[in-house]
Design an enzyme around this catalytic site. Structure first.
Site, PDB file in Angstrom:
ATOM      1  N   LYS A   1       0.817  -1.218   0.000  1.00  0.00           N
ATOM      2  CA  LYS A   1       0.000   0.000   0.000  1.00  0.00           C
ATOM      3  C   LYS A   1       0.847   1.263   0.000  1.00  0.00           C
ATOM      4  O   LYS A   1       0.431   2.297  -0.530  1.00  0.00           O
ATOM      5  CB  LYS A   1      -0.929   0.015   1.212  1.00  0.00           C
ATOM      6  CG  LYS A   1      -2.067  -0.963   1.071  1.00  0.00           C
ATOM      7  CD  LYS A   1      -3.083  -0.792   2.171  1.00  0.00           C
ATOM      8  CE  LYS A   1      -3.918  -2.036   2.255  1.00  0.00           C
ATOM      9  NZ  LYS A   1      -5.333  -1.827   2.366  1.00  0.00           N
TER      10      LYS A   1
ATOM     11  N   HIS B   1     -15.222  -2.179   8.544  1.00  0.00           N
ATOM     12  CA  HIS B   1     -14.397  -1.889   7.361  1.00  0.00           C
ATOM     13  C   HIS B   1     -14.442  -2.987   6.308  1.00  0.00           C
ATOM     14  O   HIS B   1     -13.584  -3.070   5.444  1.00  0.00           O
ATOM     15  CB  HIS B   1     -12.946  -1.582   7.765  1.00  0.00           C
ATOM     16  CG  HIS B   1     -12.831  -0.395   8.665  1.00  0.00           C
ATOM     17  ND1 HIS B   1     -12.077  -0.396   9.812  1.00  0.00           N
ATOM     18  CD2 HIS B   1     -13.401   0.832   8.606  1.00  0.00           C
ATOM     19  CE1 HIS B   1     -12.189   0.775  10.415  1.00  0.00           C
ATOM     20  NE2 HIS B   1     -12.988   1.529   9.703  1.00  0.00           N
TER      21      HIS B   1
ATOM     22  N   ARG C   1      -7.050  -7.704  -9.233  1.00  0.00           N
ATOM     23  CA  ARG C   1      -7.792  -8.955  -9.446  1.00  0.00           C
ATOM     24  C   ARG C   1      -9.255  -8.597  -9.704  1.00  0.00           C
ATOM     25  O   ARG C   1      -9.626  -7.428  -9.631  1.00  0.00           O
ATOM     26  CB  ARG C   1      -7.715  -9.808  -8.180  1.00  0.00           C
ATOM     27  CG  ARG C   1      -8.188  -9.022  -6.966  1.00  0.00           C
ATOM     28  CD  ARG C   1      -8.319  -9.842  -5.716  1.00  0.00           C
ATOM     29  NE  ARG C   1      -8.424  -9.008  -4.529  1.00  0.00           N
ATOM     30  CZ  ARG C   1      -9.516  -8.429  -4.089  1.00  0.00           C
ATOM     31  NH1 ARG C   1     -10.642  -8.569  -4.759  1.00  0.00           N
ATOM     32  NH2 ARG C   1      -9.519  -7.682  -2.995  1.00  0.00           N
TER      33      ARG C   1
ATOM     34  N   GLU D   1      -2.569   7.091   8.318  1.00  0.00           N
ATOM     35  CA  GLU D   1      -3.383   8.014   7.540  1.00  0.00           C
ATOM     36  C   GLU D   1      -4.306   8.772   8.474  1.00  0.00           C
ATOM     37  O   GLU D   1      -4.675   8.254   9.530  1.00  0.00           O
ATOM     38  CB  GLU D   1      -4.268   7.235   6.542  1.00  0.00           C
ATOM     39  CG  GLU D   1      -3.576   6.838   5.273  1.00  0.00           C
ATOM     40  CD  GLU D   1      -4.491   6.056   4.329  1.00  0.00           C
ATOM     41  OE1 GLU D   1      -5.685   5.861   4.648  1.00  0.00           O
ATOM     42  OE2 GLU D   1      -4.002   5.639   3.278  1.00  0.00           O
TER      43      GLU D   1
HETATM   44  P1  ADP Z   1      -8.198  -3.308   3.294  1.00  0.00           P
HETATM   45  O1  ADP Z   1      -7.268  -3.490   2.125  1.00  0.00           O
HETATM   46  O2  ADP Z   1      -7.688  -3.931   4.553  1.00  0.00           O
HETATM   47  O3  ADP Z   1      -9.610  -3.668   2.977  1.00  0.00           O
HETATM   48  P2  ADP Z   1      -8.569  -0.480   2.703  1.00  0.00           P
HETATM   49  O4  ADP Z   1      -7.443   0.487   2.669  1.00  0.00           O
HETATM   50  O5  ADP Z   1      -9.094  -0.959   1.383  1.00  0.00           O
HETATM   51  O6  ADP Z   1      -8.175  -1.736   3.615  1.00  0.00           O
HETATM   52  O7  ADP Z   1      -9.754   0.156   3.516  1.00  0.00           O
HETATM   53  C1  ADP Z   1     -10.924  -0.559   3.839  1.00  0.00           C
HETATM   54  C2  ADP Z   1     -11.954   0.371   4.457  1.00  0.00           C
HETATM   55  O8  ADP Z   1     -11.405   0.988   5.644  1.00  0.00           O
HETATM   56  C3  ADP Z   1     -12.360   1.557   3.587  1.00  0.00           C
HETATM   57  O9  ADP Z   1     -13.360   1.243   2.675  1.00  0.00           O
HETATM   58  C4  ADP Z   1     -12.825   2.538   4.643  1.00  0.00           C
HETATM   59  O10 ADP Z   1     -14.103   2.210   5.138  1.00  0.00           O
HETATM   60  C5  ADP Z   1     -11.844   2.316   5.774  1.00  0.00           C
HETATM   61  N1  ADP Z   1     -10.700   3.254   5.651  1.00  0.00           N
HETATM   62  C6  ADP Z   1      -9.489   3.020   5.109  1.00  0.00           C
HETATM   63  N2  ADP Z   1      -8.689   4.100   5.191  1.00  0.00           N
HETATM   64  C7  ADP Z   1      -9.417   5.055   5.796  1.00  0.00           C
HETATM   65  C8  ADP Z   1      -9.156   6.415   6.199  1.00  0.00           C
HETATM   66  N3  ADP Z   1      -7.978   6.993   5.992  1.00  0.00           N
HETATM   67  N4  ADP Z   1     -10.159   7.101   6.819  1.00  0.00           N
HETATM   68  C9  ADP Z   1     -11.360   6.529   7.053  1.00  0.00           C
HETATM   69  N5  ADP Z   1     -11.657   5.264   6.729  1.00  0.00           N
HETATM   70  C10 ADP Z   1     -10.704   4.521   6.110  1.00  0.00           C
END
Ligand code: ADP
Length: 503
Positions: free
Chosen positions: A120, A237, A293, A202
């Site tokens: 990431k 999430h 994917r 973040e």
């Molecule tokens: P993963 O790959 O573990 O699924 P992601 O980065 O795709 O993680 O994030 C999954 C979810 O987590 C997002 O859809 C959102 O709901 C929450 N999320 C991720 N980063 C943030 C952020 N900086 N602020 C608020 N919510 C976040």
């Protein structure tokens, strides 16, 4: 690599996605090879394939994650390509590399692209270079930098795993005192889950929407976007409901997000189907990650664009070109029915499916690997079925979804179906008040309906006792191993059970 036709495809996956991929292969006249673990000996994907090869014990590490065993299976079967599905090995560069080394086409991006995007932090850098905004953050997880960042950005902040996925290694930190413990815990969790403990930070956005862009890129440098999906309805999430188009998204904002996704895909040298994920905060959007994917929620895009994304993946892997998308039409919604127990904080539920009734009709699609007698095993993820509806507009798709849930009944392991139905039927969902905080805001105290729970349990017990049959009439074996009678019965739906109870 020279263009070549795929004649025999090994599907390195299980469950609904293995069936989904095989269905397209069959339609294209491509022979299919399934692989299966001990727990999946009688699984649907084994029966659906032209041939099936055992690859090891039930634990994923020894079967569906066993690269050597899967490559050996592909060679033994004389397959010329591998489709990885999602999850398992789908984003592991060493798998794509092993396939190439064995002269097998891998249906996905090249290993080096996958490696760059799988991290990431590295993906954030590619996004920045491509001009896509990223969530304010820092790329390191050491305490001093974290403290400095938190002072600048303010709490809450989010600790994330560089190798993350599925919400693992993620921690929301509300105040300075909790920072150190959160960094340690996230890193430990990431190390255990991904063998890589690197974390980064973040700013935690208060009320974002999750918007993602479906991308298809060919080997000739052409990339197209097939619209967006809104996946804001999440539990911890994790997505549970996805839809397309994203309600209320202005065409100007959509165009900016699509442009960012296309630039990013070009900058990364992306190939095959992939998804660029963003968070939308007001009119501002931020890059999250690229999933290299096919996504679980790809059907909503297929329904709107009238395209088969697996067919596109196969054509691109063969060296074919992407086609420009037609104008999308209508609206589509997907609900992820998971085998989990709402009574106990949605913990995974396992066991035998005693009876199953699936909805159908105009604008209704169900992707599932389950049927009466199927076993939901503790070894794999809890996705039981994807219920997808389509209509000329969102409200049509939404009311169809409610009707579809009223037709759906699974007796056996508990599911989140009633929860999903209540979300879809809620006033907040009807007016598309979407954000990743949706459940806290709109259904904070949701509890399963006790009456329905009891009815389901009684029906399940009677079915197990061999007294009721399958709606499909297909003589499934009851939980006691006895052949249940195959007389179609209204009992297999909750509504039918309720009607009987009232007599
Ligand atoms: P993963 O790959 O573990 O699924 P992601 O980065 O795709 O993680 O994030 C999954 C979810 O987590 C997002 O859809 C959102 O709901 C929450 N999320 C991720 N980063 C943030 C952020 N900086 N602020 C608020 N919510 C976040």
């Amino acid at each position: 690599m020279k263009p070549r036709k795929i004649r025999k495809l090994l599907v390195a996956n299980r469950g609904e996605i293995a069936l989904r991929v095989m269905r397209t292969a069959r339609a294209l006249g491509i022979a299919t090879v399934a692989v299966y673990s001990d727990a999946d000996r009688a699984a649907a994907h084994v029966g659906a394939a032209d041939e099936a090869i055992a690859i090891g014990p039930s634990e994923p590490a020894q079967s569906y994650l066993n690269i050597a065993a899967i490559i050996a299976a592909a060679r033994a079967a004389g397959a010329d390509a591998i489709h990885p599905g999602y999850g398992f090995l789908s984003e592991r560069p060493e798998f794509a590399r092993a396939a190439a080394e064995n002269d097998l086409l891998f249906v996905g991006p090249p290993p080096e692209v996958m490696a760059a995007l799988g991290d990431k932090v590295a993906a954030r850098r590619i996004a920045v270079k491509a001009g896509a905004p990223v969530v304010p953050g820092v790329e390191t997880g050491d305490l001093a930098s974290a403290r400095k960042f938190a002072e600048r950005a303010g709490f809450p902040i989010l600790v994330k795993a560089a190798a993350g996925g599925g919400g693992r290694g993620m921690r929301v930190v509300a105040e300075a005192g909790a920072l150190e413990t959160a960094l340690e815990a996230a890193s430990r969790e990431a190390q255990a889950a991904f063998g890589d403990g690197r974390v980064f930070l973040e700013k935690y956005l208060a009320r974002p929407r999750h918007i993602e862009i479906q991308l298809i890129a060919d080997r000739h440098g052409e990339v197209v976007a097939l619209g967006e999906r809104d996946c804001s309805i999440q539990r911890r999430h994790q997505k549970i409901i996805e839809e397309s188009p994203a309600p209320g998204l202005s065409s100007a904002t959509r165009a900016r997000i699509v442009a960012a996704a296309l630039n990013l895909a070009r900058a990364a040298g992306y190939q095959n189907a992939g998804t660029a994920e963003f968070l939308l905060d007001g009119e501002e959007f931020y890059f999250l990650e690229v999933n290299a994917r096919l996504q679980v929620e790809h059907p909503v895009t297929e329904l709107r664009f009238g395209r088969d994304l697996v067919a596109e993946q196969l054509r691109i892997a063969e060296g074919g070109r992407v086609c420009a998308p037609d104008e999308p039409r209508g609206a589509a919604i997907e609900c992820r029915i998971n085998a989990e127990d709402p009574e106990y904080d949605f913990r995974p539920a396992t066991g035998r499916v005693i009876a199953l009734t699936l909805p159908s009709g105009p604008g209704v699609r169900v992707d599932t690997h389950l049927g009466p007698g199927a076993e939901i095993s503790p070894f794999y993820d809890s996705l039981a079925a994807k219920l997808v509806t389509y209509g000329p507009d969102r409200e049509a798709a939404r009311t169809r979804m409610i009707a579809a849930f009223d037709e759906f009944a699974l007796l056996g392991p508990r599911t989140n179906a009633a929860f999903l139905r209540d979300i879809i039927a809620s006033e907040g969902f009807a007016r598309a008040d979407l954000s990743t905080r949706f459940l806290e805001e709109h259904l904070p105290r949701w509890r399963p309906d006790e009456h329905a729970t009891r009815a389901a349990l009684i029906a399940a017990a009677l079915a197990a006792d061999g007294r009721i049959g399958s709606a499909a009439g297909g003589g499934f074996a009851g939980a006691n191993g006895a052949k249940a009678n195959s007389r179609p019965s209204p009992w297999t739906t909750l509504a039918g059970f309720e009607a009987w109870r009232r007599r």
